[in-house]
Write a protein that holds these residues in place. Structure first.
Motif, PDB file in Angstrom:
ATOM      1  N   TYR A 121       0.825  -1.208   0.000  1.00  0.00           N
ATOM      2  CA  TYR A 121       0.000   0.000   0.000  1.00  0.00           C
ATOM      3  C   TYR A 121       0.859   1.258   0.000  1.00  0.00           C
ATOM      4  CZ  TYR A 121      -2.841   3.776   1.902  1.00  0.00           C
ATOM      5  OH  TYR A 121      -3.450   4.981   2.126  1.00  0.00           O
ATOM      6  N   ALA A 122       1.945   1.258   0.776  1.00  0.00           N
ATOM      7  CA  ALA A 122       2.821   2.423   0.836  1.00  0.00           C
ATOM      8  C   ALA A 122       3.467   2.691  -0.523  1.00  0.00           C
ATOM      9  CB  ALA A 122       3.892   2.210   1.907  1.00  0.00           C
ATOM     10  N   ARG A 123       3.872   1.630  -1.218  1.00  0.00           N
ATOM     11  CA  ARG A 123       4.473   1.802  -2.534  1.00  0.00           C
ATOM     12  C   ARG A 123       3.442   2.346  -3.531  1.00  0.00           C
ATOM     13  NH1 ARG A 123       5.703  -3.081  -3.282  1.00  0.00           N
ATOM     14  NH2 ARG A 123       7.583  -3.003  -1.986  1.00  0.00           N
ATOM     15  N   HIS A 124       2.218   1.803  -3.465  1.00  0.00           N
ATOM     16  CA  HIS A 124       1.156   2.275  -4.362  1.00  0.00           C
ATOM     17  C   HIS A 124       0.822   3.736  -4.068  1.00  0.00           C
ATOM     18  CE1 HIS A 124      -2.440   2.114  -6.867  1.00  0.00           C
ATOM     19  NE2 HIS A 124      -3.129   2.625  -5.856  1.00  0.00           N
ATOM     20  N   ARG A 125       0.763   4.100  -2.789  1.00  0.00           N
ATOM     21  CA  ARG A 125       0.487   5.487  -2.419  1.00  0.00           C
ATOM     22  C   ARG A 125       1.590   6.425  -2.884  1.00  0.00           C
ATOM     23  NH1 ARG A 125       0.084   7.806   3.812  1.00  0.00           N
ATOM     24  NH2 ARG A 125       0.046  10.011   3.240  1.00  0.00           N
ATOM     25  N   LEU A 126       2.836   5.972  -2.799  1.00  0.00           N
ATOM     26  CA  LEU A 126       3.951   6.798  -3.252  1.00  0.00           C
ATOM     27  C   LEU A 126       3.867   7.053  -4.747  1.00  0.00           C
ATOM     28  CD1 LEU A 126       6.634   8.196  -2.551  1.00  0.00           C
ATOM     29  CD2 LEU A 126       7.768   6.013  -2.992  1.00  0.00           C
ATOM     30  N   TYR A 127       3.499   6.027  -5.521  1.00  0.00           N
ATOM     31  CA  TYR A 127       3.381   6.195  -6.965  1.00  0.00           C
ATOM     32  C   TYR A 127       2.217   7.102  -7.333  1.00  0.00           C
ATOM     33  CZ  TYR A 127       6.704   2.355  -7.554  1.00  0.00           C
ATOM     34  OH  TYR A 127       7.817   1.567  -7.520  1.00  0.00           O
ATOM     35  N   GLN A 128       1.103   7.019  -6.590  1.00  0.00           N
ATOM     36  CA  GLN A 128      -0.100   7.769  -6.933  1.00  0.00           C
ATOM     37  C   GLN A 128      -0.050   9.218  -6.463  1.00  0.00           C
ATOM     38  OE1 GLN A 128      -2.624   6.664  -8.821  1.00  0.00           O
ATOM     39  NE2 GLN A 128      -1.568   4.713  -9.102  1.00  0.00           N
ATOM     40  N   THR A 129       0.426   9.439  -5.239  1.00  0.00           N
ATOM     41  CA  THR A 129       0.380  10.780  -4.643  1.00  0.00           C
ATOM     42  C   THR A 129       1.742  11.408  -4.436  1.00  0.00           C
ATOM     43  OG1 THR A 129       0.409   9.936  -2.365  1.00  0.00           O
ATOM     44  CG2 THR A 129      -1.734  10.108  -3.451  1.00  0.00           C
ATOM     45  N   GLY A 130       2.808  10.605  -4.457  1.00  0.00           N
ATOM     46  CA  GLY A 130       4.134  11.139  -4.182  1.00  0.00           C
ATOM     47  C   GLY A 130       4.413  11.347  -2.711  1.00  0.00           C
ATOM     48  N   LYS A 131       3.510  10.891  -1.845  1.00  0.00           N
ATOM     49  CA  LYS A 131       3.677  11.044  -0.400  1.00  0.00           C
ATOM     50  C   LYS A 131       4.175   9.727   0.196  1.00  0.00           C
ATOM     51  CE  LYS A 131      -0.069  14.430  -0.013  1.00  0.00           C
ATOM     52  NZ  LYS A 131      -1.367  14.742   0.629  1.00  0.00           N
ATOM     53  N   PRO A 132       5.350   9.715   0.795  1.00  0.00           N
ATOM     54  CA  PRO A 132       5.851   8.466   1.397  1.00  0.00           C
ATOM     55  C   PRO A 132       5.135   8.159   2.698  1.00  0.00           C
ATOM     56  CG  PRO A 132       7.385  10.254   1.817  1.00  0.00           C
ATOM     57  CD  PRO A 132       6.316  10.834   0.925  1.00  0.00           C
ATOM     58  N   LEU A 133       5.086   6.879   3.010  1.00  0.00           N
ATOM     59  CA  LEU A 133       4.484   6.404   4.260  1.00  0.00           C
ATOM     60  C   LEU A 133       5.519   5.580   5.002  1.00  0.00           C
ATOM     61  CD1 LEU A 133       2.009   6.016   6.123  1.00  0.00           C
ATOM     62  CD2 LEU A 133       1.430   3.995   4.760  1.00  0.00           C
ATOM     63  N   LEU A 134       5.840   6.005   6.219  1.00  0.00           N
ATOM     64  CA  LEU A 134       6.808   5.278   7.029  1.00  0.00           C
ATOM     65  C   LEU A 134       6.117   4.041   7.595  1.00  0.00           C
ATOM     66  CD1 LEU A 134       9.756   5.553   7.875  1.00  0.00           C
ATOM     67  CD2 LEU A 134       8.985   6.695   9.958  1.00  0.00           C
TER      68      LEU A 134
END
Length: 216
Positions: free
Chosen positions: A24-37
């Motif tokens: 999910y974090a990788r998908h979110r990074l690709y979609q929004t550019g916001k990293p998730l720790l």
């Protein structure tokens, strides 16, 4: 029993979350550019969920101290010295080969990659994790798979020190009780072959994912 079931379910949920959250974090990074720790969340789930389950359903297990009764100890658990010797021997022997495989894989990456990471302002650890290690894995994985397969086969040496491992149970206990030598040896070979094929398939799948990621 209920406490143990809840404890195991909590661990299963935490492990499932540990697998899903990085995706999910990788998908979110690709979609929004916001990293998730991810690691604080995963660590909190791995520690918090089993703890909450233990507080709600009761202790999943208890500690029992061995007590001298008569001529022997009663209670507690026993750690066979044969198991300790086997674990230490195989761990030390295999770790030496794996360390050499990893070292050779890292050294196979050109030094210019480290310099490129430093020029981008990355720390040494970030450069290793993001640049060097992904390239080195393509060299590391084939011999690393061989070492895991060797570890599986070398575990049969436990019969030499009297530890009842898989080979000892099949070719020793089962063979002596049934007398069917050909069938028992064939089953033993099939089990070791299955373990080797599963190990090789998992490592090949991981190697394929690494290759696909590097191409992307």
């Amino acid at each position: 029993r209920g406490g143990l079931d809840g404890f195991l379910i909590a661990i299963g949920i935490a492990l499932a979350a540990a697998i899903v959250l990085p995706i999910y974090a990788r998908h979110r990074l690709y979609q929004t550019g916001k990293p998730l720790l991810v690691w604080p969340i995963v660590l909190g789930l791995l520690v918090g969920l089993p703890l909450i389950a233990a507080l709600i359903a009761g202790r999943p297990f208890g500690l029992e101290m061995p007590v001298l009764r008569g001529f022997n100890f009663a209670g507690g658990s026993r750690l066979p010295p044969e198991f300790v010797a086997l674990t230490l021997a195989l761990s030390t022997y295999t770790a030496a080969f794996i360390a050499e495989v990893v070292r050779a894989g890292i050294l196979s990456v050109p030094k210019g990659q480290m310099e490129a990471g430093a020029s981008l302002g990355l720390s040494r650890g970030a450069t290793l994790r993001l640049i060097v290690i992904p390239q080195a894995l393509r060299v590391i994985l084939p011999p690393l798979t061989n070492q895991y397969l060797n570890l599986t086969k070398n575990s049969s040496l436990a019969v030499a020190i009297g530890y009842p491992d898989l080979f000892s149970v099949f070719a020793g206990t089962t063979l002596s009780q049934t007398g069917q030598a050909i069938e028992v040896i064939a089953i033993t070979m099939a089990v070791y072959l299955l373990i080797s094929l599963v190990t090789s398939a998992l490592m090949s799948l991981y190697s394929w994912r690494i290759a696909r990621t590097s191409q992307a």
